[in-house]
Each structure stands twice: as structure tokens, then as C-alpha cells.
Design a protein around this motif. Structure first.
Motif: not given
Length: 848
Positions: A426-431, A434-437, A493-496
Motif C-alpha cells: 500500500r505504501f510503496l506500490g509493490r509488496g 508479489e502478487p500479494v495473494d 529500488r524505491g517506492p513505485a
């Protein structure tokens, strides 16, 4: 689990390479292709075939879903080379050196429509068929070390926090783990984003709103080194805005909404008040989950699911819905496919899905495969037997409590890892996964997901604590990267870069337009959640009914409860908190004062009754009906038997009456008298008149207090009884029904569990943003209000709009263009055009 290869005849388990040639002499149950089709096969690849490079990816993509990882459709397994060569019901699949005559080539080529394999999933290309032919012709080399046994699921077991390798260093432990990750991948760790970018990012992520210009400027002017951490703590402590932002997240996950199929006639029950209260009070996450798994009246809508009208697929009966929701939301695994047949997308089976569903069934569940009854009854079990077992002989209430103990117990490492993965995504765009489920997969940093999960557990499952850990980490503060840069194995590498979601965009535009909403759409009094018990109540209400034991189950019946209240003068304050199972109508002094509107509407409700009361004697009559089953929904409840007509029934209420300093409170207790009709209700709809003549039952029977099961209203009911009417401004779209703009921007209908929304732009979104009436009307109305507020001229107006939307002053070129649009003097249509231009900018719509 014993591998299939270990269960085969002795010959198979020690099959020597030389014996491969013997298969040429064995009659095959299924032959290769007829000559006219065989001529259409691609030529076999002549280069040397490497199993790992060429064959293993084909097996992984198209074969293991049905023939490995513990599954063997048609008795055919490919878990080992020996398994593959032995074959299944159709005999050996391949002839070494004779690919054109091998049945497996006939199947995977797709040339014979009667024997295409795989039946579901990714079909092989001609190039892949050519490679497979070459592999068979070259003797089917397969390294002994490579197998396709069922894998041990990742992220399942807990670890001691001290045992997780976190490099030493001051500050946030997340930073040390991420720094080591960057070093291992030979990446340079960039510096953090500037204060303005960080503030906008963290405001939207914590409470879903743009930073107000004055607060943003104060933050920018602050020179304290800990100002970012203090900002995060201040935003997380804003309980109302926090709850109204994260309500969207949990409404999606728990498929809670305010309108749609089932809400108007009792087929579906919203849990808005429970979610909002849990968020506003920061309920520890293990308790949050426990109250959803073994719920009372406030939270039961999640596991109860949707009772569809008419017949439904066997995979959509309520216990199966509960199974799917629990697995996906709290364990991070998708059982939708396995609810119909053994899954093609993961290792879960039909037995797994039915085993978990059986915990919520009132009786044995017959397994149906692809909606066809099999004649086999499901065995009650948890997905991961090593974490605990469910007593199949126990009743539903005991089974649910056992499930709570397993899922929230210390032995289950999956629960905290699933939620920290969702927060990171939620905060950085990727878990982290991945995928989160697909939480059975390993995380890109096992140390990081382990540390965050165990830190959450060590701090009492305080989600705000974990949020602060992430939001103050250097990882969160890194410059943004393009979200489209790769798949699940992308190096972090950082937040998406993310787009605002539908609610964030709508809230921002409503804020610009100075437009609130008329009312909360959900069943909710926010005072009860935000200001628990402003005063001590002098009385304790009791659940009552006409007969004893009604909290367990009682026949359908209509009960009419009576009492009087004498007041010396009309009251200054008078309110009623009430809840009934199933439905009720309130009459005060012979006039209707309120009613529950849905069938099976066991919701606590708040009603202002001041206008109904008078000096002197006041009569109260409350009719409560315990309804029979809904005939229109029986097919969706059980395929082979009707539900029991008996069900829990009861009434509880608290009347808070104030006349100056005088207290005239009353509650449900044995002081009420009860009448009933001599015949039970014969319809599935509420009818307060009831069938048959009335007969007296005498004083009401007390069943228990506010904590009584199955309703378990607890302190919330007393909080509701003590607070005033909810007159707080309704400023967030999470509290109201979706409009065309929100639907276009991706707010789901919540008939499915939505863990991640679609983030790619669509044609519908472009049309709605450019030509939609919802946004146009909002901007036009807002322009009128903005013009009325700004008597200081177009210059000041333009500067204010830029600060509110983009958090900065306009450049000289932007200012010139904006002033030209607005006009001098400023015109409403010009302001609306400027507003539209600003909210269309990527700088506005993207979270960087």
C-alpha cells in the motif's frame, strides 16, 4: 506427505536409464497422432536440449498445476522423471527417440481437438512443441535433483525477533536491512526525497488527504531533525481522518459496502460500524481478526457472505465464501479456483477449500466438483495442518473458536506476514511478496518481512506502530521509481509511482470545491466510535424475549413488548439505542417512531425520540419478529437440505432520557410485558400485525447482558446509547455510495474480495474525467464557492488554488496562463476551467 513417486510399484522407483528403451515394446493405451495430423507437427529441435533451460519452464507453466505438487490428474504425475516415464491411466506418455509416436506430443500439439493438453491454462506454442520433441528424441535427459514435489509454503512459521539477521545501526531497523539488500545487489542507496514530496506522500498514505497549505508550510519551516517522525505520529493520531481513510482499504478487503445485491432484503449485511470503530480505536490486529472469524452481530457480515437469490454454483454457498475470504484476506492465498476443482494457479485442492468451509457449515458439506456433487463429504480441516487442527465433532461455535486460536496463535507466522506485506504494498506500490495473494512465495527480502512481522507481534499487533516503522524508514523516503519496471522478481529500488485511488481523488476535489456530503450511507454513529462513553450510564440493558433460551434458537414468532414511562415534563434529551433479531417496529404513544428496514437486520440503531415524548404517561410498544427462512434464498444456502426454521431471537434497548438534571433512563429487562400471536409468522417479510389472535405471556424473559452470544454487542452498544446524534460533517467519500466518477476511477462493487485495485488507466476513466457530469458539476459548484470566498482578486485566488492542489506556488508561466483562464474580474467558468486543468495534471494525480 508421501510423494507419489514413493507410492509406485518397486520397478518404477528404481527404473534404470537402459529400461527407457523397453517402453518402445510396451503397448500404449493412447497412440500418437494419425499420419495426416502427425505431418503437421513442427520438426523436432536438433540442438542439444537442456532440461533446466528448455523443459522445466514448460512444465512449470503448463503441467504442474494438474500433475505435480501433490496432484495427479488421470493418475499421471510429473513430480519426478520416474513418475513421468511410468505414466498414468493412459499408459506411458513418451517413447524415447520416437517423439512423433509419443502420446504426450499428440496431446500438447493441439492438433487433435479431442485430446488437447493442458485442458486449462497456458497452451504450448509450436516452438515449445518442437523443443519437447527434441527432448524426447534425445532420450529425455532430466537431472535427478530436479523434482516437482509439493513445496513447503513460505512465510508460514514465526521466528524470534532476536534471531532475524538485522545489521547493527542506529535508527529504524528497516533501514539496516534495506541497506544490506542494496549492497548485496550492488546498488547505490539514493538520498531521501525533499520535505515537500515526503509530506504530500505521507499525508495521502496515512489519512488520504492533501496537506493543507498552512500545515505544509509549517512543516517545511520546521528545522527539527525528527520532524518527519513527528508528522507521521501526528497524522496517525488523527483518529477520525485515519479511520475514514482506511475504511476504504478494509471495505475492499472485507467486501463491505452500503448498497448492492442483498442489502435491501437481508441477503447481505454491512459491517461498517464495526470496521470504523476498530479503526478509530486502533483495535490490535489479532483481536480484529478474531472478531471477524468468530463474530457477533456487528461483524458477522464478513463470514456470513452474500445469500444470493435462486440457485448458485456450489462454490458460492456461504461457507465456501467464508473459506475464500478468510484464506485470501488473512492468509494471502487464493482459494477461488480450488473452491470448484483442484486449483490450476496454486497447490490448493478442492478438499482444502471444503475443509476450511466446513468450519462454518451447520452440517456436513458434500463436495461438488465443477458444481457436480461427488457423493463425498468434506473433512473439517485447516489449510496448514502443521499449525493446528479443528475438532470435526465440535459444534460450529467451538470450531470457530478453534480457528481463531490457530490463525491468531503464536504458531502462525502467516497472519502477521500477510498484513505487513499488504501495508508495504500500500505504501510503496509493490509488496515484499508479489502478487500479494500468493504468500506461499518467498519475499524479495525474507529478513525484512520476518522482522516487520515479528516486530508487529512484539508490539501487540499495533498496526499503527508498523505503519510508523515503514513511513519513517529510509526505504519509504527514497525517490520514486517507475511502477512498470518489471514483474514479481523486480529488484527493489524505491517506492513505485502510484496513482491516487478513487477516494483520494474524489476527496481532494470535494475539498477544493468546499462540498460535503448530505449523510453517511452506512449504518454508523461516528460519535460512538470516536468518543466512547462520554458519561457513565446508570442502568444495564438485558436481552429479552418471550421464552427462555431464545439466544440459542427459538421458533419463528412475533413478540410485542409493552411498558410505560411517566414524565413530569417534556424531556430536553431523549434517544433510544436498540437492536433486535430479526426485525422490529417501534410505536410511542400510538405513533410510529422507527423500524428496522431489512430482514435479519440485527444492527444496533440510534433513534432520536424526543419529539415523540410528552409530559405525563408515555406508552412504548415494540413489535419484534423472528422470521422463518427466506424461501427465495434457500437454494444458495444448501444444496441438499433446508435450513432449520428455528433461529436466535431477542431485543435489547437503552432509553436515555434527560429533563434538566433529572435522569429518566429505562432499559430492556423483565419490567416489560409481552404478548405474542397464537400462530407463527408465515411469511419471510416483516408483518407487525402478525397472524392469529394475541395472547399474554406475562413479564419478559431476560436472556443475558450486552456480551451475550451470538450477538456479542459488548461495550459498543453502551457507547452508542450514551452519545448524541451523529451530526459531524460528512467530508469523505468512503462514507457514501459510489458515484459514476468513483466507479470509473476503480472503486469496486465489492461483491468480490478486492485486495489490490487495478492501477492502469482506462478509456472509461479518460471519458469520465474529460466529459463526465459528476466531475463537471462538482467543479462548477466549487467555482461559485471559491469566487465568493476570494474578494482579494485573481492573483491571490490563483496562488491559493495552486497551493491547495499542488502544494506550491505557480511558476511565472503557469501564473500567466491561469490568470488568463480565470479572467479579471474572476469568472466562475474560468475558475472551473482552472480547477479542471489542475486536477488533470500528473503532478496532482500521482503520488511520487
Amino acid at each position: 506427505m508421501v510423494p507419489l513417486s514413493h507410492m509406485a510399484p518397486p520397478l518404477k522407483s528404481c527404473l534404470p536409464w537402459a529400461v527407457v528403451a523397453v517402453f518402445a515394446l510396451v503397448p500404449l493405451a493412447r497412440a500418437g497422432l494419425p499420419p495426416e495430423l502427425a505431418a503437421q507437427l513442427p520438426d523436432a529441435t536438433s540442438r542439444p536440449i537442456d532440461f533446466v533451460r528448455d523443459i522445466q519452464p514448460i512444465f512449470e507453466a503448463s503441467c504442474v498445476q494438474c500433475h505435480a505438487r501433490g496432484k495427479a490428474k488421470g493418475s499421471f504425475s510429473i513430480e519426478t522423471r520416474d513418475d513421468f516415464l511410468f505414466g498414468g491411466d493412459s499408459g506411458p506418455p513418451a517413447l524415447a527417440g520416437r517423439s512423433a509416436d509419443s502420446p504426450v506430443i499428440a496431446m500438447i500439439s493441439g492438433l487433435d481437438p479431442d485430446i488437447i493438453m493442458p485442458q486449462k491454462g497456458r497452451k504450448l506454442t509450436r516452438d515449445q512443441v518442437a523443443i519437447f520433441r527434441g527432448w524426447i528424441d534425445q532420450g529425455m535427459p532430466w537431472p535427478e535433483a530436479i523434482t516437482f514435489f509439493k513445496r513447503e509454503p513460505a512465510n508460514l512459521h514465526p521466528k524470534e525477533l532476536a534471531s532475524i539477521p538485522a545489521p547493527p545501526g542506529a535508527g529504524n531497523p528497516v533501514d539496516a536491512i534495506v541497506a544490506r539488500y542494496f549492497a548485496e545487489h550492488r546498488l547505490e542507496l539514493p538520498g531521501p526525497v525533499d520535505d515537500r514530496t515526503y509530506a504530500r506522500r505521507v499525508w495521502l498514505d496515512t489519512i488520504g488527504l492533501l496537506p493543507p497549505p498552512a500545515e505544509l508550510e509549517a512543516f517545511l519551516a520546521d528545522r527539527a531533525p525528527d520532524k518527519r517522525a513527528r508528522l507521521v505520529q501526528r497524522l496517525l493520531a488523527d483518529h477520525q481522518r485515519y479511520a475514514e481513510h482506511w475504511l476504504t482499504f478494509w471495505n475492499d478487503l472485507l467486501r463491505n459496502d452500503y448498497k448492492g445485491p442483498g442489502y435491501t432484503d437481508g441477503g447481505r449485511k454491512q459491517i461498517t460500524a464495526w470496521i470504523y470503530t476498530a479503526l478509530a480505536r486502533n483495535l490490535p490486529y489479532d483481536q480484529f481478526v478474531a472478531q471477524l472469524l468468530d463474530p457477533g452481530a456487528l461483524a458477522e457480515g464478513f463470514t456470513r457472505g452474500i445469500l444470493w437469490r435462486g440457485a448458485v454454483n456450489a462454490s458460492m454457498v456461504p461457507p465456501m465464501q467464508a473459506s475464500q475470504g478468510i484464506a485470501q484476506v488473512f492468509l494471502g492465498v487464493n482459494l477461488k479456483c480450488a473452491s470448484c476443482h483442484d486449483s490450476f494457479i496454486n497447490d490448493y485442492t478442492l478438499n482444502d477449500a471444503y475443509g476450511l468451509a466446513s468450519i462454518y457449515a451447520d452440517g456436513p458439506l458434500e463436495i461438488a466438483e465443477c458444481d457436480v456433487p461427488t457423493g463425498h463429504m468434506a473433512k473439517v480441516k485447516f489449510l496448514y495442518g502443521e499449525l493446528g487442527s479443528i475438532d470435526a465433532t465440535a459444534g460450529p461455535a467451538a470450531r470457530k473458536q478453534q480457528l481463531v486460536e490457530i490463525i491468531t496463535g503464536r504458531q502462525n507466522g502467516r497472519l502477521p506476514r500477510t498484513i505487513v506485506n499488504r501495508l508495504w504494498q500500500r505504501f510503496l506500490g509493490r509488496g515484499l511478496v508479489e502478487p500479494v495473494d500468493e504468500m506461499d512465495r518467498p519475499a524479495w527480502s525474507p529478513a525484512l518481512i520476518d522482522w516487520l512481522a515479528e516486530d508487529l507481534v512484539a508490539h501487540g499487533y499495533d498496526l499503527k506502530h508498523t505503519m510508523a516503522r515503514i513511513l519513517t524508514s529510509r526505504a519509504y523516503q527514497l525517490p520514486p521509481v517507475d511502477a512498470a519496471e518489471g514483474g514479481p522478481n523486480t529488484v527493489f529500488r524505491g517506492p513505485a509511482v502510484r496513482r491516487m485511488d478513487a477516494e483520494q481523488f474524489s476527496d481532494a476535489v470535494h475539498g477544493l470545491a468546499r462540498q460535503a456530503h448530505q449523510r453517511v450511507a452506512g449504518k454508523l454513529n461516528r460519535h460512538a466510535a470516536l468518543s466512547p462513553r462520554p458519561e457513565a450510564l446508570p442502568l444495564q440493558p438485558r436481552w429479552i424475549w418471550g421464552t427462555a433460551g431464545a439466544q440459542d434458537r427459538t421458533p419463528p414468532a412475533t413478540m410485542i413488548f409493552h411498558r410505560t414511562l411517566t414524565l413530569e415534563s417534556a424531556p430536553d434529551e431523549a434517544q433510544l439505542a436498540i437492536c433486535s433479531d430479526d426485525s422490529h417496529v417501534i410505536r410511542i404513544n400510538g405513533k410510529s417512531a422507527g423500524r428496522s428496514r431489512e430482514r435479519n437486520s440485527t444492527y444496533p440503531d440510534w433513534i432520536d425520540i424526543r419529539s415523540h415524548l410528552q409530559a405525563g404517561e408515555n406508552t412504548f410498544e415494540i413489535t419484534v419478529v423472528n422470521l422463518p427462512p427466506d424461501d427465495g434464498r434457500l437454494a444458495s444456502i444448501q444444496h441438499d437440505r433446508l435450513p432449520e426454521p428455528d433461529s436466535p431471537a431477542g431485543l435489547i434497548l437503552y432509553g436515555r432520557i434527560r429533563t434538566g438534571a433529572e435522569v429518566h433512563d429505562f432499559v430492556s429487562d423483565r419490567s416489560w410485558s409481552v404478548q405474542t400471536h397464537d400462530k407463527p409468522p408465515t411469511t419471510d417479510r416483516f408483518d407487525e400485525s402478525g397472524p392469529g389472535a394475541l395472547r399474554e405471556l406475562g413479564p419478559a424473559t431476560e436472556l443475558g447482558g450486552v456480551d451475550l452470544a451470538p450477538w456479542k454487542l459488548g461495550e459498543y452498544f453502551l457507547d452508542l446509547a450514551s452519545v448524541p446524534k451523529d451530526t459531524l460533517p460528512v467530508e469523505r467519500v468512503s462514507l457514501v455510495n459510489a458515484d459514476p466518477l468513483m466507479i470509473a476511477l476503480g472503486r469496486p462493487n465489492r461483491e468480490q474480495f478486492t485486495t489490490v485495485r487495478q492501477t492502469t488507466a482506462t478509456t472509461l476513466q479518460a471519458l469520465e474525467l474529460t466529459n463526465g457530469a459528476t466531475l463537471a458539476t462538482l467543479l462548477e459548484t466549487g467555482a461559485e464557492r471559491i469566487l465568493a470566498e476570494h474578494a482579494d482578486g485573481p492573483e491571490a485566488l490563483v496562488g491559493a488554488l495552486f497551493r491547495q492542489t499542488l502544494g506550491r506556488q505557480p511558476t511565472s508561466k503557469e501564473r500567466s496562463l491561469a490568470l488568463e483562464l480565470v479572467g479579471s474580474p474572476a469568472r466562475p467558468e474560468g475558475i472551473a476551467d482552472l480547477l479542471w486543468g489542475l486536477v488533470m495534471l500528473p503532478e496532482f494525480q500521482l503520488i511520487r
